[in-house]
Design a protein around this motif. Structure first.
Motif, PDB file in Angstrom:
ATOM      1  N   PRO A 419      29.648  37.005  48.983  1.00 43.85           N
ATOM      2  CA  PRO A 419      28.178  36.369  48.588  1.00 43.85           C
ATOM      3  C   PRO A 419      28.443  35.235  47.655  1.00 43.85           C
ATOM      4  N   PHE A 420      28.787  35.313  46.011  1.00 43.35           N
ATOM      5  CA  PHE A 420      28.782  33.958  45.439  1.00 43.35           C
ATOM      6  C   PHE A 420      29.675  32.756  45.584  1.00 43.35           C
ATOM      7  N   LEU A 421      30.029  32.985  46.555  1.00 42.57           N
ATOM      8  CA  LEU A 421      30.904  31.877  47.159  1.00 42.57           C
ATOM      9  C   LEU A 421      29.347  30.866  47.995  1.00 42.57           C
ATOM     10  N   TYR A 422      29.087  31.469  48.447  1.00 43.35           N
ATOM     11  CA  TYR A 422      27.364  30.624  49.117  1.00 43.35           C
ATOM     12  C   TYR A 422      26.539  30.493  47.532  1.00 43.35           C
ATOM     13  N   ASP A 423      25.502  30.743  47.130  1.00 44.93           N
ATOM     14  CA  ASP A 423      24.822  30.849  46.279  1.00 44.93           C
ATOM     15  C   ASP A 423      25.444  30.648  44.138  1.00 44.93           C
ATOM     16  N   ALA A 424      27.144  30.876  44.274  1.00 45.34           N
ATOM     17  CA  ALA A 424      26.745  30.445  42.721  1.00 45.34           C
ATOM     18  C   ALA A 424      27.110  29.547  42.472  1.00 45.34           C
ATOM     19  N   PRO A 425      26.579  28.577  41.213  1.00 45.48           N
ATOM     20  CA  PRO A 425      26.963  27.637  40.677  1.00 45.48           C
ATOM     21  C   PRO A 425      28.516  27.044  40.457  1.00 45.48           C
ATOM     22  N   PRO A 426      28.483  26.193  39.996  1.00 47.71           N
ATOM     23  CA  PRO A 426      30.483  25.723  39.911  1.00 47.71           C
ATOM     24  C   PRO A 426      30.605  27.192  38.893  1.00 47.71           C
ATOM     25  N   ASN A 427      30.006  26.544  38.276  1.00 50.00           N
ATOM     26  CA  ASN A 427      30.555  26.906  36.622  1.00 50.00           C
ATOM     27  C   ASN A 427      31.207  29.112  36.635  1.00 50.00           C
ATOM     28  N   ILE A 428      30.179  29.501  37.614  1.00 50.54           N
ATOM     29  CA  ILE A 428      30.398  30.729  37.830  1.00 50.54           C
ATOM     30  C   ILE A 428      31.139  30.693  39.742  1.00 50.54           C
ATOM     31  N   LEU A 429      30.863  30.107  40.384  1.00 48.06           N
ATOM     32  CA  LEU A 429      32.253  29.596  41.273  1.00 48.06           C
ATOM     33  C   LEU A 429      34.171  29.833  40.847  1.00 48.06           C
ATOM     34  N   LYS A 430      33.718  28.921  40.177  1.00 46.47           N
ATOM     35  CA  LYS A 430      35.197  28.979  39.468  1.00 46.47           C
ATOM     36  C   LYS A 430      35.750  30.840  39.371  1.00 46.47           C
ATOM     37  N   HIS A 431      35.246  31.042  38.361  1.00 49.38           N
ATOM     38  CA  HIS A 431      35.276  32.842  38.353  1.00 49.38           C
ATOM     39  C   HIS A 431      35.667  33.623  39.475  1.00 49.38           C
ATOM     40  N   VAL A 432      34.916  33.424  40.972  1.00 45.56           N
ATOM     41  CA  VAL A 432      34.550  34.125  41.705  1.00 45.56           C
ATOM     42  C   VAL A 432      35.709  33.962  42.713  1.00 45.56           C
ATOM     43  N   VAL A 433      36.422  32.702  42.967  1.00 43.46           N
ATOM     44  CA  VAL A 433      37.140  32.022  43.762  1.00 43.46           C
ATOM     45  C   VAL A 433      38.806  32.308  42.665  1.00 43.46           C
ATOM     46  N   GLY A 434      38.719  32.423  41.351  1.00 39.85           N
ATOM     47  CA  GLY A 434      39.686  32.755  40.452  1.00 39.85           C
ATOM     48  C   GLY A 434      40.057  34.963  40.553  1.00 39.85           C
ATOM     49  N   GLN A 435      39.025  34.997  41.301  1.00 36.19           N
ATOM     50  CA  GLN A 435      39.439  36.461  41.725  1.00 36.19           C
ATOM     51  C   GLN A 435      40.066  36.811  43.115  1.00 36.19           C
ATOM     52  N   PHE A 436      39.402  36.223  44.146  1.00 38.78           N
ATOM     53  CA  PHE A 436      39.899  35.949  45.395  1.00 38.78           C
ATOM     54  C   PHE A 436      41.580  35.965  45.507  1.00 38.78           C
ATOM     55  N   SER A 437      41.891  34.270  45.037  1.00 33.16           N
ATOM     56  CA  SER A 437      43.294  34.323  44.458  1.00 33.16           C
ATOM     57  C   SER A 437      44.147  35.525  43.922  1.00 33.16           C
ATOM     58  N   LYS A 438      43.612  36.346  43.164  1.00 37.18           N
ATOM     59  CA  LYS A 438      44.171  36.874  42.402  1.00 37.18           C
ATOM     60  C   LYS A 438      44.343  38.598  43.689  1.00 37.18           C
ATOM     61  N   VAL A 439      43.343  38.547  44.925  1.00 36.59           N
ATOM     62  CA  VAL A 439      43.492  40.492  44.814  1.00 36.59           C
ATOM     63  C   VAL A 439      44.487  39.164  46.353  1.00 36.59           C
ATOM     64  N   LEU A 440      43.702  38.616  46.963  1.00 32.98           N
ATOM     65  CA  LEU A 440      44.294  38.106  48.482  1.00 32.98           C
ATOM     66  C   LEU A 440      45.329  37.928  48.659  1.00 32.98           C
ATOM     67  N   PRO A 441      47.008  37.635  47.991  1.00 33.55           N
ATOM     68  CA  PRO A 441      48.418  37.785  47.753  1.00 33.55           C
ATOM     69  C   PRO A 441      48.510  39.259  48.260  1.00 33.55           C
ATOM     70  N   HIS A 442      47.982  39.523  47.716  1.00 35.61           N
ATOM     71  CA  HIS A 442      48.461  41.592  48.019  1.00 35.61           C
ATOM     72  C   HIS A 442      48.205  42.153  49.015  1.00 35.61           C
ATOM     73  N   ASP A 443      47.076  41.717  49.610  1.00 33.99           N
ATOM     74  CA  ASP A 443      45.749  42.765  50.447  1.00 33.99           C
ATOM     75  C   ASP A 443      46.058  42.333  51.619  1.00 33.99           C
ATOM     76  N   SER A 444      47.072  42.482  52.714  1.00 35.63           N
ATOM     77  CA  SER A 444      46.850  41.559  54.104  1.00 35.63           C
ATOM     78  C   SER A 444      45.199  42.033  54.815  1.00 35.63           C
ATOM     79  N   LYS A 445      44.700  43.428  54.742  1.00 38.96           N
ATOM     80  CA  LYS A 445      43.607  43.913  55.532  1.00 38.96           C
ATOM     81  C   LYS A 445      42.006  42.940  55.187  1.00 38.96           C
ATOM     82  N   ALA A 446      42.291  42.632  53.276  1.00 42.12           N
ATOM     83  CA  ALA A 446      41.378  41.674  52.881  1.00 42.12           C
ATOM     84  C   ALA A 446      41.671  40.332  53.015  1.00 42.12           C
ATOM     85  N   ARG A 447      42.756  39.867  53.106  1.00 42.19           N
ATOM     86  CA  ARG A 447      42.770  38.557  53.445  1.00 42.19           C
ATOM     87  C   ARG A 447      42.028  37.939  55.262  1.00 42.19           C
ATOM     88  N   ARG A 448      42.498  39.337  56.554  1.00 40.44           N
ATOM     89  CA  ARG A 448      42.291  39.291  57.486  1.00 40.44           C
ATOM     90  C   ARG A 448      40.456  38.869  57.714  1.00 40.44           C
TER      91      ARG A 448
END
Length: 509
Positions: A419-448
């Motif tokens: 939900p933060f991808l849609y609602d967060a301001p830029p200074n928070i959004l950076k951290h949200v996207v950062g977490q996705f960039s850490k998790v998605l490379p290692h989780d195929s189910k999460a990628r789908r």
């Protein structure tokens, strides 16, 4: 004129003085009369009556002066300027117990308003006499003296030190052992006001043997007494690890935990404050609180009360969780997170919300497991709305922002992040996207799931500065997917396809 007539004149004069001073004392109990009495110069008249030959007139004059001085600092200063204090101090040592109580009341009423007025009491030599009054056989005199000493000591460390140097502390410790509840209360309160200013003053209270007696008295059913005792122990504990350990060694646990269930809100609040002041110092002291059942008891207490009574308990949970991931997990296991989330959502006061936000941040900042425990309670959207609300205080906004960032930087629970991808301001959004960039490379189910939920599409819509950290995170996410998938969800791709349709020349059969 006969002797009888002369005596009658004196009787009438005495009666008039008595009626006058009683009326002034009565009028001084009502605020609407104060200004009129002051304008009439009543303080100078009462000063004269302090020297009256009739003891009851002296006592009532002192009582009236105390009531006037108690009303505001202007009247208290007028009492000082009229040179009344030296007369009171002299009479304290000479007069009966009724006058001593009234005179001590005047000193208390003057000293309570400001450090300057309290210093005026010290300068006129009152302390030695007040300390002597702590040894009086009459409990009422002891109580009145303890009140006066408390109001002098409470202003600052310098005045407290003067009270200590006069020898008050050992006698106050004796006073808390007296049978009279009112005397116990004010003696405990005076010790609290002495101990609060510095570690050295608190050490003086400890060295006089106060802590053991205070802890024993927590079993007393009187709520006001428990309130004062818990305050005194908190003021001792707050200064240093050594002082907190001395309170713990006096076997404060588990008796303090029963105070968290007291019917009196002030007892609950002060019990939570004491536990907070102990737990904040070191992981070892926090672990001791956990082992004694203190965390679970504080959480129950927070659930049973509202408003400012909750505040020290909320802060105590934050202090415990801040020390280590194991202690933060102890707060989670004891169901602390849902209770803090309730406080964050329900409490109307911003300073309480800010404390809850801070405590949740301390819990969630350690590991992904800790962050998930906070995230699953749906706390993150509440923190975000408080951070972004223009109605939130600056402190609440700052603490909400810090809590969000510290939790997000550890959070790998993607349903809470999306939900933060849609609602967060830029200074928070950076951290949200950062977490996705850490998790998605290692989780195929999460990628789908990230594709089907619209997350990947949303990431393509984010406008990031070339070469920025946010752009690096986006690139890391895009590298988890085939190029055609990324293109498909990129903005404008449908227009590109339509252009290809327009320019496409069908093959002739």
């Amino acid at each position: 004129m006969s002797q009888r007539q002369v005596l009658k004149v004196f009787e009438q004069y005495q009666k008039a003085r008595t009626e006058f001073v009683q009326m002034v004392a009565e009028l001084a109990t009502r605020p609407q009369n104060i200004q009129t009495l002051q304008n009439a110069g009543v303080i100078s008249l009462l000063r004269t009556l302090l020297l009256d030959v009739v003891p009851t007139i002296q006592q009532t004059a002192a009582l009236a002066l105390g009531r006037l001085a108690n009303y505001n600092d202007d009247l208290a200063e007028a009492v000082v300027k009229c040179d009344i204090l030296p007369q009171l101090v002299y009479s304290l040592a000479e007069q009966n117990c009724f006058y001593k109580k009234a005179a001590a009341f005047v000193l208390r009423a003057v000293g309570k308003h400001s450090p300057q007025l309290a210093q005026a009491i010290v300068d006129c030599g009152a302390l030695d006499t007040l300390v002597i009054c702590l040894e009086d056989f009459d409990p009422g005199v002891k109580e009145a003296a303890a009140w006066a000493l408390r109001y002098i000591a409470r202003h600052n460390a310098e005045l407290s030190q003067v009270v200590v140097d006069a020898g008050a502390v050992p006698l106050l410790v004796l006073c808390i052992q007296e049978p009279e509840i009112a005397l116990k209360r004010i003696a405990a309160s005076a010790l609290s006001d002495i101990a609060k200013h510095s570690p050295e003053l608190a050490q003086t209270v400890v060295d006089a043997g106060a802590v053991a007696h205070l802890v024993q008295m927590l079993l007393n059913p009187d709520a006001k007494l428990k309130h004062q005792i818990l305050s005194a122990l908190s003021q001792v504990s707050k200064h240093s690890v050594d002082l907190a350990e001395m309170v713990v060694e006096a076997e404060i646990f588990p008796v303090v935990l029963t105070c968290l269930k007291d019917k009196d809100e002030y007892v609950k609040e002060n019990a939570s404050t004491l536990i907070r002041e102990i737990a904040k110092h070191t992981p070892e002291l926090s672990q001791l609180v956990v082992n004694a059942g203190g965390v679970a008891a504080v959480i129950d207490c927070i659930g049973s009360c509202k408003g400012n009574t909750r505040l020290p308990g909320i802060m105590m949970l934050g202090y415990v969780a801040a020390h280590s991931e194991n202690l933060a997990m102890a707060v989670i296991i004891s169901k602390g997170v849902p209770q803090l989330s309730v406080c964050l959502s329900e409490e109307p006061e911003d300073h309480i919300k800010a404390a809850a936000a801070w405590a949740l941040g301390q819990i969630g900042r350690h590991t992904p497991e800790h962050a998930r425990a906070v995230a699953v309670t749906n706390t993150l959207p509440v923190l975000l709305s408080l951070y972004m609300s223009t109605e939130s205080s600056e402190d609440l906004q700052v603490k909400s922002k810090k809590a969000i960032k510290s939790i997000l930087q550890k959070c790998t629970y993607l349903p809470a992040l999306e939900p933060f991808l849609y609602d967060a301001p830029p200074n928070i959004l950076k951290h949200v996207v950062g977490q996705f960039s850490k998790v998605l490379p290692h989780d195929s189910k999460a990628r789908r799931l990230f594709v089907t939920s619209g997350g990947l599409k949303k990431v393509q819509e984010i406008k990031a500065e070339p070469g920025s950290l946010l752009q690096e995170y986006i690139n890391s996410i895009n590298n988890c997917y085939p190029e055609e998938i990324v293109r498909y969800y990129s903005p404008g791709y449908s227009d590109t396809l339509l252009q290809r349709v327009d320019s496409y020349q069908p093959l002739n059969n």
